[in-house]
Scaffold this motif. Structure first.
Motif, PDB file in Angstrom:
ATOM      1  N   ASP A   1      25.932  16.985  74.544  1.00 48.44           N
ATOM      2  CA  ASP A   1      27.011  17.703  74.828  1.00 48.44           C
ATOM      3  C   ASP A   1      27.539  17.417  76.271  1.00 48.44           C
ATOM      4  O   ASP A   1      26.990  17.921  77.237  1.00 48.44           O
ATOM      5  N   ASP A   2      28.467  16.531  76.303  1.00 47.21           N
ATOM      6  CA  ASP A   2      28.912  16.003  77.448  1.00 47.21           C
ATOM      7  C   ASP A   2      29.965  16.896  78.164  1.00 47.21           C
ATOM      8  O   ASP A   2      31.196  17.034  77.836  1.00 47.21           O
ATOM      9  N   GLU A   3      29.497  17.578  79.037  1.00 47.67           N
ATOM     10  CA  GLU A   3      30.279  18.768  79.969  1.00 47.67           C
ATOM     11  C   GLU A   3      30.499  18.517  81.544  1.00 47.67           C
ATOM     12  O   GLU A   3      30.740  19.265  82.107  1.00 47.67           O
TER      13      GLU A   3
ATOM     14  N   SER B   1      25.978  17.774  82.861  1.00 45.86           N
ATOM     15  CA  SER B   1      27.362  18.367  83.669  1.00 45.86           C
ATOM     16  C   SER B   1      27.362  17.524  84.997  1.00 45.86           C
ATOM     17  O   SER B   1      26.325  16.955  85.300  1.00 45.86           O
ATOM     18  N   SER B   2      28.417  17.609  85.778  1.00 49.94           N
ATOM     19  CA  SER B   2      28.502  16.997  86.914  1.00 49.94           C
ATOM     20  C   SER B   2      29.817  17.577  87.704  1.00 49.94           C
ATOM     21  O   SER B   2      29.518  18.917  88.150  1.00 49.94           O
ATOM     22  N   LYS B   3      30.741  16.673  87.989  1.00 49.20           N
ATOM     23  CA  LYS B   3      32.037  16.937  88.659  1.00 49.20           C
ATOM     24  C   LYS B   3      31.899  18.450  89.245  1.00 49.20           C
ATOM     25  O   LYS B   3      31.716  18.292  90.707  1.00 49.20           O
TER      26      LYS B   3
ATOM     27  N   ALA C   1      36.072   8.105  73.548  1.00 54.15           N
ATOM     28  CA  ALA C   1      35.061   8.864  74.401  1.00 54.15           C
ATOM     29  C   ALA C   1      34.821   8.254  75.816  1.00 54.15           C
ATOM     30  O   ALA C   1      35.094   7.019  75.982  1.00 54.15           O
ATOM     31  N   PHE C   2      34.580   9.132  76.864  1.00 51.02           N
ATOM     32  CA  PHE C   2      34.349   8.554  78.189  1.00 51.02           C
ATOM     33  C   PHE C   2      32.958   9.136  78.495  1.00 51.02           C
ATOM     34  O   PHE C   2      33.053  10.502  78.585  1.00 51.02           O
ATOM     35  N   HIS C   3      32.008   8.473  78.634  1.00 51.15           N
ATOM     36  CA  HIS C   3      30.637   9.126  79.135  1.00 51.15           C
ATOM     37  C   HIS C   3      30.130   8.357  80.423  1.00 51.15           C
ATOM     38  O   HIS C   3      28.918   8.745  81.083  1.00 51.15           O
ATOM     39  N   GLY C   4      30.735   7.449  80.989  1.00 51.85           N
ATOM     40  CA  GLY C   4      30.262   6.828  82.400  1.00 51.85           C
ATOM     41  C   GLY C   4      30.578   5.399  82.360  1.00 51.85           C
ATOM     42  O   GLY C   4      31.031   4.742  81.189  1.00 51.85           O
TER      43      GLY C   4
HETATM   44  C1  LIG Z   1      33.083  13.684  80.080  1.00 56.24           C
HETATM   45  C2  LIG Z   1      32.793  12.727  81.237  1.00 56.24           C
HETATM   46  N1  LIG Z   1      31.622  12.041  81.162  1.00 56.24           N
HETATM   47  C3  LIG Z   1      31.034  11.325  82.124  1.00 56.24           C
HETATM   48  C4  LIG Z   1      31.814  11.025  83.278  1.00 56.24           C
HETATM   49  C5  LIG Z   1      31.336   9.954  84.258  1.00 56.24           C
HETATM   50  O1  LIG Z   1      30.926  10.788  85.506  1.00 56.24           O
HETATM   51  P1  LIG Z   1      30.910   9.834  86.883  1.00 56.24           P
HETATM   52  O2  LIG Z   1      32.223   9.521  87.084  1.00 56.24           O
HETATM   53  O3  LIG Z   1      30.461  10.957  87.874  1.00 56.24           O
HETATM   54  O4  LIG Z   1      29.658   8.858  86.515  1.00 56.24           O
HETATM   55  C6  LIG Z   1      33.070  11.488  83.366  1.00 56.24           C
HETATM   56  C7  LIG Z   1      33.904  10.940  84.529  1.00 56.24           C
HETATM   57  O5  LIG Z   1      35.280  11.284  84.357  1.00 56.24           O
HETATM   58  C8  LIG Z   1      33.616  12.256  82.069  1.00 56.24           C
HETATM   59  O6  LIG Z   1      34.724  12.861  82.325  1.00 56.24           O
END
Ligand SMILES: Cc1ncc(COP(=O)(O)O)c(C=O)c1O
Length: 427
Positions: free
Chosen positions: A239-241, A267-269, A130-133
């Motif tokens: 749900d990390d979108e 969400s972000s990006k 996982a990648f959440h930050g």
């Molecule tokens: C699925 C997901 N969650 C969280 C993040 C973290 O976002 P940020 O880099 O804006 O902190 C990313 C960044 O790539 C991501 O792909």
């Protein structure tokens, strides 16, 4: 680049010497005037392309009126308008509440805090890969690469990681569908029933398509089964979108491919086409925290919200969900044809314009080919295609959702020429 090395922190990664100066649509231009087809979308941010004229206009107009006025202390209209529009396009007809921040990690931090506050439970579940930050709390959920955690311990201790449904490299060495998705039953039988007590668990974080971990797509009925288990034990699904949302997969949010309605969405990006913003949207009853319990200074900046409102309109009016599906289907077809020709292409997977091609040294053993994928990436860069990798040895294809068939073909021609050359060198 020399000056950059003197001035900028060494903690950031630089894939290749692309010094961006300007961008337009799907093209990014460097300081020497070289043009690149942008299959990165500036790290999956520029869904509507570089400097979309409507976004630029909205930014200018809002900046002339009001650049900032601390949303957590006072009121202004763009946060309400953007919050309302986001609530409309996120899954679920229930009433929703919205919290704004500045980045993906912050959006997930807010989700963690909201889940703990509401449930009064300390524990979290997350996935391997996982990648959440990268903040301390979100880094505790992140389990993608050792470099992201090494020398930063202690993290928050209450996170258990379970295997992601990564069928090409099943952690249980089983085959789908004969496996009957043991990976989802494993969570109940081996984790919740044995040591990760559900009554102490606040939430499980999921990426519907694992991004940083290698553009991994779970099987068809996976999330439906997972949600049933989580509901059974009153565990919230977050749900990390952040990467997969805002049309990237051909739906507004990738979890819609599974027809599941999560309790919280982050969400972000791509939200504001390049301006920093993050969002946490939950069922109204979950965000019942008290005034002062969570806030920030810059979240939901009016300029970013105004850009975001345009992004939603552009995606709708230019039919970009449809375009992502159409171009993505075509891209997958061409990549699958290449897979038949080149033995280093082990797996081709994806939804919409979130596509991964996993490189292997050997089709039988599936030994990852990290050097080869980097070699191909660098050759692409030299030939005018900006693209990067994810996971151990996966090339990630994430062009702007406005991409045309001509540019898809041009980009894939570059990719194929690089794959052909690297394959020949291996023989
Ligand atoms: C699925 C997901 N969650 C969280 C993040 C973290 O976002 P940020 O880099 O804006 O902190 C990313 C960044 O790539 C991501 O792909």
């Amino acid at each position: 680049m020399k000056k950059d090395a003197e001035v900028i922190s060494s903690s950031v990664v630089r894939w290749y010497p692309l010094v961006a100066e300007s961008g337009s649509g799907c093209i990014v231009k460097d300081v020497d005037g070289n043009e690149f087809i942008d299959f990165n979308s500036g790290l999956v941010v520029l869904a509507v392309g570089h400097s979309h004229p409507r976004v630029v206009k909205a930014i200018k107009e809002q900046a002339e009126k009001l650049v900032h006025y601390s949303w957590t202390d006072f009121y202004y209209k763009p946060i309400i308008d953007f919050g309302e529009r986001l609530s409309e396009i996120t899954p679920g007809a229930h009433s929703k509440k919205v919290f704004f921040s500045n980045s993906g990690a912050e959006a997930n931090e807010a989700a963690m805090k909201a889940a703990r506050w509401h449930t009064r439970n300390p524990l979290f579940l997350a996935y391997t890969g996982a990648f959440h930050g990268r903040t301390f709390a979100t880094m505790s959920l992140t389990a993608s690469k050792p470099v992201q955690r090494r020398h930063f311990f202690p993290l928050i201790p209450e996170v258990t990681h379970v295997p992601y449904p990564y069928c090409y490299r099943c952690p249980f060495r089983l085959e789908y569908p004969e496996c009957n998705m043991w990976c989802v039953n494993f969570i109940e039988e081996e984790v919740l029933k044995k040591f990760h007590t559900p009554e102490d668990t606040a939430a499980m974080f999921v990426e519907p398509i694992q991004g940083e971990g290698g553009y991994v797509v779970p099987p068809e009925d996976y999330f439906q089964r997972l949600k049933k288990i989580l509901d059974k034990y009153s565990i919230l699904m977050v749900d990390d979108e952040i990467q997969s949302g805002m049309g990237r997969s051909g739906k507004w949010f990738a979890i819609e491919h599974w027809g599941v309605v999560p309790d919280i969405i982050t969400s972000s990006k791509a939200l504001a086409s390049g301006l920093p913003i993050g969002v946490t949207i939950s069922k109204s009853e979950i965000m019942d925290w008290e005034a002062g319990s969570h806030a920030n200074t810059f979240g939901g900046n009016p300029v970013a919200c105004s850009a975001g409102l345009q992004v939603i309109d552009i995606i709708k009016e230019e039919k970009l969900l449809e375009n992502a599906t159409r171009q993505g289907t075509y891209m997958m077809k061409r990549l699958k044809e290449m897979q038949q020709k080149y033995a280093i292409l082990g797996d081709v997977r994806g939804k919409g314009l979130m596509i991964g091609v996993e490189f292997v040294k050997n089709l039988e053993t599936k030994e990852p080919a990290p050097d080869e994928v980097i070699d191909v990436m660098n050759k692409c860069f030299k030939r005018g295609l900006a693209i990067i990798t994810a996971g151990k040895s996966t090339m990630r294809f994430a062009p702007p959702l406005i991409i045309t068939k001509e540019l898809v073909d041009a980009g894939l021609d570059v990719f194929e020429s690089a794959v052909k050359e690297v394959s020949a060198e291996l023989k």
